[in-house]
Design a protein around this motif. Structure first.
Motif, PDB file in Angstrom:
ATOM      1  N   ASP A 112     -62.400   8.595  52.276  1.00 45.11           N
ATOM      2  CA  ASP A 112     -62.606  10.240  53.715  1.00 45.11           C
ATOM      3  C   ASP A 112     -61.966   9.044  54.561  1.00 45.11           C
ATOM      4  N   LYS A 113     -62.631   8.203  55.340  1.00 46.65           N
ATOM      5  CA  LYS A 113     -62.453   6.991  56.052  1.00 46.65           C
ATOM      6  C   LYS A 113     -61.435   5.677  55.874  1.00 46.65           C
ATOM      7  N   SER A 114     -61.106   5.698  56.629  1.00 53.33           N
ATOM      8  CA  SER A 114     -60.256   4.237  57.752  1.00 53.33           C
ATOM      9  C   SER A 114     -60.114   3.747  58.664  1.00 53.33           C
ATOM     10  N   TYR A 115     -60.651   2.355  58.734  1.00 50.37           N
ATOM     11  CA  TYR A 115     -60.277   1.521  60.236  1.00 50.37           C
ATOM     12  C   TYR A 115     -59.583   0.674  60.045  1.00 50.37           C
ATOM     13  N   SER A 116     -59.009   0.200  60.875  1.00 46.71           N
ATOM     14  CA  SER A 116     -58.499  -1.276  61.039  1.00 46.71           C
ATOM     15  C   SER A 116     -59.224  -2.324  60.835  1.00 46.71           C
ATOM     16  N   LEU A 117     -59.745  -3.171  59.919  1.00 48.55           N
ATOM     17  CA  LEU A 117     -60.345  -4.388  59.818  1.00 48.55           C
ATOM     18  C   LEU A 117     -60.035  -5.454  60.221  1.00 48.55           C
ATOM     19  N   LYS A 118     -60.259  -6.266  60.882  1.00 47.53           N
ATOM     20  CA  LYS A 118     -60.721  -7.389  61.719  1.00 47.53           C
ATOM     21  C   LYS A 118     -60.469  -8.578  61.263  1.00 47.53           C
ATOM     22  N   MET A 119     -61.438  -8.996  60.266  1.00 53.08           N
ATOM     23  CA  MET A 119     -61.479 -10.156  59.561  1.00 53.08           C
ATOM     24  C   MET A 119     -60.615 -10.211  58.367  1.00 53.08           C
ATOM     25  N   LYS A 120     -60.164 -11.616  58.253  1.00 51.14           N
ATOM     26  CA  LYS A 120     -58.753 -11.716  57.018  1.00 51.14           C
ATOM     27  C   LYS A 120     -60.321 -11.496  55.579  1.00 51.14           C
ATOM     28  N   ALA A 121     -61.439 -11.898  55.451  1.00 49.92           N
ATOM     29  CA  ALA A 121     -62.141 -11.477  54.355  1.00 49.92           C
ATOM     30  C   ALA A 121     -62.199 -10.197  54.119  1.00 49.92           C
TER      31      ALA A 121
ATOM     32  N   ARG B 261     -60.414  -7.632  55.100  1.00 48.63           N
ATOM     33  CA  ARG B 261     -59.654  -7.069  54.573  1.00 48.63           C
ATOM     34  C   ARG B 261     -58.704  -7.397  53.302  1.00 48.63           C
ATOM     35  N   PHE B 262     -59.261  -8.758  52.967  1.00 50.10           N
ATOM     36  CA  PHE B 262     -58.737  -8.806  51.049  1.00 50.10           C
ATOM     37  C   PHE B 262     -60.015  -8.272  50.332  1.00 50.10           C
ATOM     38  N   ILE B 263     -61.337  -8.337  50.477  1.00 50.45           N
ATOM     39  CA  ILE B 263     -62.185  -7.953  50.002  1.00 50.45           C
ATOM     40  C   ILE B 263     -62.175  -6.063  50.112  1.00 50.45           C
ATOM     41  N   PHE B 264     -61.747  -5.598  50.991  1.00 51.78           N
ATOM     42  CA  PHE B 264     -61.306  -3.888  50.722  1.00 51.78           C
ATOM     43  C   PHE B 264     -59.841  -3.797  50.024  1.00 51.78           C
ATOM     44  N   SER B 265     -59.378  -4.714  50.077  1.00 54.94           N
ATOM     45  CA  SER B 265     -58.205  -4.185  49.371  1.00 54.94           C
ATOM     46  C   SER B 265     -58.218  -4.616  47.983  1.00 54.94           C
ATOM     47  N   GLU B 266     -58.593  -5.777  48.188  1.00 60.21           N
ATOM     48  CA  GLU B 266     -59.028  -5.862  46.608  1.00 60.21           C
ATOM     49  C   GLU B 266     -59.997  -4.540  45.668  1.00 60.21           C
ATOM     50  N   ILE B 267     -61.345  -4.174  46.576  1.00 63.57           N
ATOM     51  CA  ILE B 267     -61.770  -2.683  46.397  1.00 63.57           C
ATOM     52  C   ILE B 267     -60.695  -1.525  45.800  1.00 63.57           C
ATOM     53  N   SER B 268     -60.200  -1.203  47.030  1.00 68.98           N
ATOM     54  CA  SER B 268     -58.910  -0.119  46.959  1.00 68.98           C
ATOM     55  C   SER B 268     -58.377  -0.210  45.376  1.00 68.98           C
TER      56      SER B 268
ATOM     57  N   GLU C 294     -65.327 -12.163  44.638  1.00 65.25           N
ATOM     58  CA  GLU C 294     -65.983 -13.373  44.545  1.00 65.25           C
ATOM     59  C   GLU C 294     -66.875 -12.898  45.598  1.00 65.25           C
ATOM     60  N   GLU C 295     -68.044 -14.002  44.889  1.00 63.43           N
ATOM     61  CA  GLU C 295     -69.039 -13.785  45.613  1.00 63.43           C
ATOM     62  C   GLU C 295     -69.080 -13.769  47.429  1.00 63.43           C
ATOM     63  N   LYS C 296     -69.139 -15.282  48.228  1.00 64.28           N
ATOM     64  CA  LYS C 296     -68.940 -15.848  48.910  1.00 64.28           C
ATOM     65  C   LYS C 296     -68.008 -14.629  50.128  1.00 64.28           C
ATOM     66  N   ARG C 297     -66.834 -14.680  49.635  1.00 63.27           N
ATOM     67  CA  ARG C 297     -66.283 -13.523  50.543  1.00 63.27           C
ATOM     68  C   ARG C 297     -66.572 -12.110  50.438  1.00 63.27           C
ATOM     69  N   ALA C 298     -67.005 -11.510  49.566  1.00 60.10           N
ATOM     70  CA  ALA C 298     -67.457 -10.700  49.545  1.00 60.10           C
ATOM     71  C   ALA C 298     -69.091 -10.595  50.823  1.00 60.10           C
ATOM     72  N   ARG C 299     -69.637 -11.451  50.720  1.00 63.14           N
ATOM     73  CA  ARG C 299     -70.570 -11.338  51.556  1.00 63.14           C
ATOM     74  C   ARG C 299     -70.211 -11.149  52.902  1.00 63.14           C
ATOM     75  N   LEU C 300     -69.310 -11.936  53.630  1.00 63.76           N
ATOM     76  CA  LEU C 300     -68.768 -11.438  54.890  1.00 63.76           C
ATOM     77  C   LEU C 300     -67.647 -10.051  54.967  1.00 63.76           C
ATOM     78  N   GLY C 301     -67.026 -10.292  53.868  1.00 64.98           N
ATOM     79  CA  GLY C 301     -66.142  -8.860  54.044  1.00 64.98           C
ATOM     80  C   GLY C 301     -66.975  -7.425  54.136  1.00 64.98           C
ATOM     81  N   LEU C 302     -67.846  -7.371  53.042  1.00 62.94           N
ATOM     82  CA  LEU C 302     -68.384  -6.412  52.811  1.00 62.94           C
ATOM     83  C   LEU C 302     -69.260  -5.867  54.150  1.00 62.94           C
TER      84      LEU C 302
END
Length: 436
Positions: free
Chosen positions: A290-299, A301-308, A322-330
């Motif tokens: 039920d939440k939405s937001y336009s993410l700024k960081m590329k990492a 956006r990538f992680i959230f797309s994968e989660i979705s 992917e661990e390194k990208r996840a640490r940034l994106g999460l």
């Protein structure tokens, strides 16, 4: 667990707040249809409006199929728990088994049925209360004498079965305070099983489990929630609070026939007030549909797309990303409340924490506990034998039995079920290995 451990509790298994207003009984799968994950939902599914429950034999079968898988997954993980075993490897074994076994079900059906992990495998030892499911790089191993709490869940078509079990890594019977806390959790679970039935209320269970824990000189862990389960809903609106206090309140609710509940009992030899020690230990999340937001960081956006795409509804482990990208994106996803965290909570060092968690179906013929595992031998220093109220709860039946005894003549205009009696049952021997 939903610990207001979900926020800072597990909604000690999962929700972010004990306020029931924060939980939605709406199928999150339908909410997701209006979000970026709508692409994974079929047109036929979009048309489904009727809420499926235990009145459907097919639904009961799906719950029991998920339960069979998760019970076997628990047994597999337990069989691999040895001193020196890496916790991350054990968690992955549990998750892999659930994925493989659920993936083999309902393969040859016209309509695609989603199935898989409903809650990632967690192994929380000793004073760690919940949600320890480390990343692949973690080197934590089991040690002889560890008190392990194993927690996991499976779903078939969104119908969820969860289980939680406590085991001490040792040969021979468990004694002393370790035995006390496991006995307390098990007895409280047995009492809860008998009180979670149509006509009873959630506050009845809350009071009873606290009394049981006190009999063993232990404390029920605060902010743990037991939730109603619905299709694709792991944290339904009807909630049983572990300990009622001014800071954590839920609405009064009455149990009804054909409902399903995940009953989560967590007991401590300490104060029962767990703390978040290190946010970096958090690895389990659930998408806030039920939440939405336009993410700024590329990492991000990538992680959230994968989660979705991969985990639109159920809780998941960051280990699957992917661990390194996840640490940034999460981080950015969390900062904007796109994800709900399941934090790793701790009691004080030296405290023992035990958990018993099970799934129960409130069937027309009585309560059906579909997830469990036998306990090792326990030699507790305490007993509830002298407490008449607790003994009375444990003597309650879990199954209805028609006939059997004298039938009462129904009064005019009275209840046509007047001849229905309750079949008394002892504590479940498969889950009660306690000796005093």
């Amino acid at each position: 667990m939903q610990c207001q451990r979900g926020g800072t509790k597990r909604n000690i298994a999962g929700a972010a707040s004990a306020n029931p207003q924060s939980f939605s009984s709406e199928n999150p799968r339908r909410r997701a249809q209006n979000s970026s994950v709508s692409s994974i939902m079929s047109d036929d599914e979009n048309k489904e409006e009727k809420e499926l429950d235990l009145t459907s034999p097919e639904v009961v079968t799906k719950y029991k199929t998920a339960a069979e898988i998760v019970n076997k997954a628990l047994q597999l993980v337990l069989s691999e728990c040895n001193p020196g075993a890496k916790i991350v490897d054990l968690c992955e074994k549990g998750d892999s088994y659930i994925r493989e076994q659920s993936g083999s079900m309902y393969k040859n059906v016209k309509k695609k049925i989603e199935r898989g992990i409903a809650f990632p495998t967690c192994i929380s030892v000793n004073n760690i209360v919940c949600h320890f499911s480390p990343l692949a790089s973690d080197e934590t191993v089991l040690v002889q004498g560890d008190m392990m709490k194993i927690d996991m869940g499976c779903h078939i078509d969104g119908f969820i079965a969860v289980v939680g079990h406590t085991h001490v890594l040792q040969d021979g019977p468990v004694t002393g305070r370790a035995a006390d806390v496991i006995s307390a959790a098990n007895t409280a679970a047995e009492v809860a099983l008998r009180l979670v039935k149509p006509g009873k209320k959630n506050k009845d269970v809350t009071k009873a489990i606290q009394k049981v824990a006190a009999a063993y000189d232990c404390k029920i862990v605060e902010a743990v929630l037991s939730h109603q389960l619905k299709q694709f809903v792991i944290d339904g609106n009807k909630v049983i609070l572990s300990v009622s206090n001014p800071e954590t309140r839920v609405d009064d609710a009455e149990f009804e026939e054909n409902e399903v509940y995940a009953i989560d009992i967590v007991v401590s030899t300490g104060e029962g007030k767990p703390k978040l020690v290190d946010e970096k230990q958090t690895t389990i999340y659930k998408r806030a549909v039920d939440k939405s937001y336009s993410l700024k960081m590329k990492a991000s956006r990538f992680i959230f797309s994968e989660i979705s795409q991969k985990f639109p509804i159920m809780p998941f482990s960051a280990r699957a990303l992917e661990e390194k990208r996840a640490r940034l994106g999460l981080v950015e996803c969390m900062n904007h409340e796109l994800l709900q965290p399941y934090p790793v909570l701790h009691e004080k060092p030296g405290d023992f924490v035990a958990q018993i968690k099970f799934t129960v179906l409130l069937m027309p013929n009585g309560s059906d506990r579909i997830t469990s595992h036998a306990l090792q031998e326990l030699q507790s220093t305490k007993t509830t034998d002298d407490d008449a109220e607790i003994k009375g709860w444990l003597a309650l039946g879990t199954k209805k039995k028609k006939g059997g005894g004298k039938k009462k003549k129904a009064k005019k205009g009275g209840d046509s079920k007047a001849d229905e009696t309750v079949e008394a049952e002892p504590m479940d021997e498969t889950s009660n290995a306690t000796t005093s």
